[in-house]
Design a protein around this motif. Structure first.
Motif: not given
Lengths: 534, 110
Positions: A111-113, A120, A122, A125, A292, B96-97, B101
């Motif tokens: 997950f992105p931070v 994050h 929400r 992928q 995205a 994805a990271s 996003m």
């Protein structure tokens, strides 16, 4: 005609058989396995790349457990869905989705931070998510059968007890005797080539109906996605930044991604071309959009089109029940179907419980898949394990409505499958039958679909890759008949179901429609919880 | 749909045969798999993404083959473009990271 095809050499026993290896199926396998059940997962394609989620990116209905935020989340689409969603189910799904998303974060999803270093959670992928789910399922000790579509369920007097199918790459048949079966085969998009959807042909709906389960909400089955004419990438959300134009460059008034899809459909119906350009996207947002949804831009990049600056022709591609909300009726909190030993999850099951009669968009669908998959996996495991020693020595029989045979198929099976597919598509694809509905047109279409069902009904289906295609056409035909029979019975406009001859909502029809039957299709109303969300 | 498997690049790992959801490829006696059922291709790009050596090309058109050649693809640098964007492969960071996003979700809600 005594020549036989290869006999099945693969015979397995399990507590739980999961049919389908997308998000719902993999969550079912994981949760069943965590309960101590021995699990086999059979996917008609490849668990990890199959289905609507894997090639795409999706938002997720991930809402912090804060009372106000949760109430707002529940209310956001309640009216759009024709007030058919249920409070208690939305609560359960919000809770489980929150839990599951945190869990996959812990299991390695990148997950992105945000600025302060918090993950994050929400969105997901698809390629990353489903690759991880496969890894987790394998790590849990689940046996995965790839390229192994199920052709029929097995049952005895106690209930459903497994399935048989064919391994399309080796040509061998397979069978799994199991204490419980979870159907997680996805919805039905009628081979429209909507992104990742060609494995979604309603197979599980037919299997469930053959075991005696019912469908629910099949009138909410007419989802169409905005899509470039030259591509398979269906990502309607991005078209909220689009303007729509005619060939001469003038604006198509009223057209849009949310409520304006019907304006696009009417123009296409009248033979006019419609073009889109994402010219409402502010320049500084464009790089974010590109990152995205990398696959959204792939076709444009390959063709040298800049979708923010260049107009490109669009169409509406059928997503059927994949984004529609109808599916196998759920009768209890474990996602049981009312048939002992049979559970349903994800797009194969009705999503009305959290979305009512309107597609919840990707985020609700992803939440439903991972939550219902978990409920079903746990329910199926508990049921199977409760059978104890009675599970051994069951000798269940096949339930297929088509006669399945090991004998070599009559020549022409492949061309018959193509012919039946085209015949079903001719009923479900046209906007003037499925999107803009009238009693008269639905009835005429149903007559043709009934004849098509009868024609297929008497034919032998070989346990082979060719046979798989014939079972797919039978499933699509059955799905279309439940859809249109339900659509005919709902003489109002509610959720995504639009009747041109009954344009208003009718408060007396504030109920769900359940349906079922194979040779004789039936539809009847079922009370839904009469609740309101503030 | 799937149009090209580069024989120069293919290492015969048959990963595409395994991951194709609609079973378009066949293993072949030689090392390069065969596009055996092109009309079953649903244009989902998964084979391309899973190919470890960027040997495959899926043209965006899902209805008909475009006839694009390997030479053209190489000239235009189109082989492996999707995998790079998704951030799969050695030394790459998964998209994805990506921090965008978070920003997009705040601004657009998705």
């Amino acid at each position: 005609m005594n020549e036989t095809v290869k006999r099945g050499s693969l015979e397995l026993k399990a507590d739980v058989l999961v049919i389908g290896g997308g998000p719902a199926g993999t969550w079912a396998a994981l949760t069943a396995s965590a309960k101590g059940a021995k699990v086999v997962l059979a996917d008609k394609g490849y668990c990890g790349s199959s289905g609507a989620t894997a090639p795409s990116g999706t938002g997720v209905w991930y809402v912090e457990p804060d009372k106000e935020l949760r109430e707002k989340a529940k209310a956001s689409r309640f009216i759009l869905g024709g007030s058919l969603a249920e409070h208690s189910w939305m609560d359960r799904v919000l809770n489980r989705t929150y839990e599951n998303m945190n869990r996959i974060g812990m299991s390695g999803y990148p997950f992105p931070v945000d600025e302060v270093g918090n993950p994050h959670r929400r969105s997901l992928q698809g390629p990353e998510y489903m690759r991880l789910m496969r890894k987790l399922v394998k790590k849990a000790g689940v046996t995965i059968l790839d390229h192994s579509p199920a052709l029929e369920l097995l049952a005895d007097e106690h209930g459903v007890a497994g399935a048989t199918g064919v391994q399309t790459q080796s040509g061998e048949a397979w069978s799994v005797i199991a204490g419980a079966v979870v159907i997680a085969t996805g919805g039905c998009a009628f081979l429209s080539k909507a992104l990742g959807c060609n494995v979604l042909t309603g197979d599980g709906l037919l299997l469930a109906a053959e075991a005696g389960a019912a469908m629910s909400g099949m009138e909410f089955s007419n989802a169409y996605a905005i899509c470039p004419t030259f591509s398979s990438v269906t990502k309607t959300a991005y078209y909220s930044y689009a303007s729509f134009y005619y060939e001469d460059g003038s604006v198509v008034e009223g057209a849009g991604s949310k409520k304006g899809r019907s304006f696009i459909a009417r123009n296409l119906l009248e033979g006019r071309k419609v073009f889109a350009r994402l010219d409402q996207a502010p320049e500084d947002l464009q790089p974010l959009l590109r990152v995205a949804q990398t696959n959204f831009f792939l076709p444009f990049d390959r063709l040298g089109i800049n979708p923010f600056k260049d107009a490109f022709p669009v169409t509406l591609r059928l997503e059927g029940t994949v984004r529609g909300t109808g599916g196998i009726r759920i009768t209890d909190e474990a996602c049981g179907t009312g048939v002992p030993g049979l559970y349903a999850a994800g797009d194969a099951a009705t999503r009305e419980l959290i979305c009512g009669g309107f597609t919840g968009g990707g985020s609700h669908n992803a939440a439903w898949a991972m939550s219902s998959g978990s409920f079903a996996g746990e329910g199926a495991a508990s049921y199977a394990l409760s059978l104890g020693r009675h599970a051994a020595g069951r000798a269940p029989a096949g339930l297929s409505s088509s006669t399945l045979t090991h004998r070599k198929a009559q020549p022409g099976a492949a061309s018959r499958a193509l012919e039946y597919t085209a015949a079903v598509q001719a009923e479900v694809t046209p906007y003037d039958i499925n999107l803009f509905r009238t009693g008269e047109r639905l009835e005429a279409s149903l007559g043709r679909l009934d004849r098509l069902w009868k024609e297929q009904r008497g034919q032998e289906v070989q346990l082979s890759a060719e046979g798989v295609k014939l079972r797919e056409t039978a499933a699509m035909t059955a799905t279309a008949r439940w859809m249109y029979s339900s659509a005919l019975a709902r003489t109002e406009t509610r959720g995504m179901h639009k009747r041109e001859d009954h344009k208003a909502i009718d408060e007396n029809q504030h109920y769900r429609l359940i349906s079922g039957g194979l040779d004789e299709v039936w539809v009847k109303p079922e009370e839904s919880a009469k609740e309101s969300v503030q | 749909m799937i149009e090209v498997i580069s024989a120069d690049r293919c290492i015969g790992c048959n990963q595409c045969v395994s991951v194709c959801p609609t079973n378009v490829f066949d293993r072949s006696g030689g090392k390069v798999p065969v596009i055996a059922r092109q009309s079953d291709c649903q244009t989902c790009f998964m084979c391309e993404l899973y190919c470890p050596v960027d040997a495959l090309y899926v043209a965006p058109d899902s209805e008909a083959a475009t006839g694009i050649t390997e030479t053209e693809l190489k000239e235009r640098g189109l082989l492996g473009g999707y995998r790079e964007k998704v951030g799969w492969g050695k030394g790459r960071k998964p998209v994805a990271s990506h921090g965008f996003m978070v920003q997009l979700s705040r601004r657009a809600g998705f």
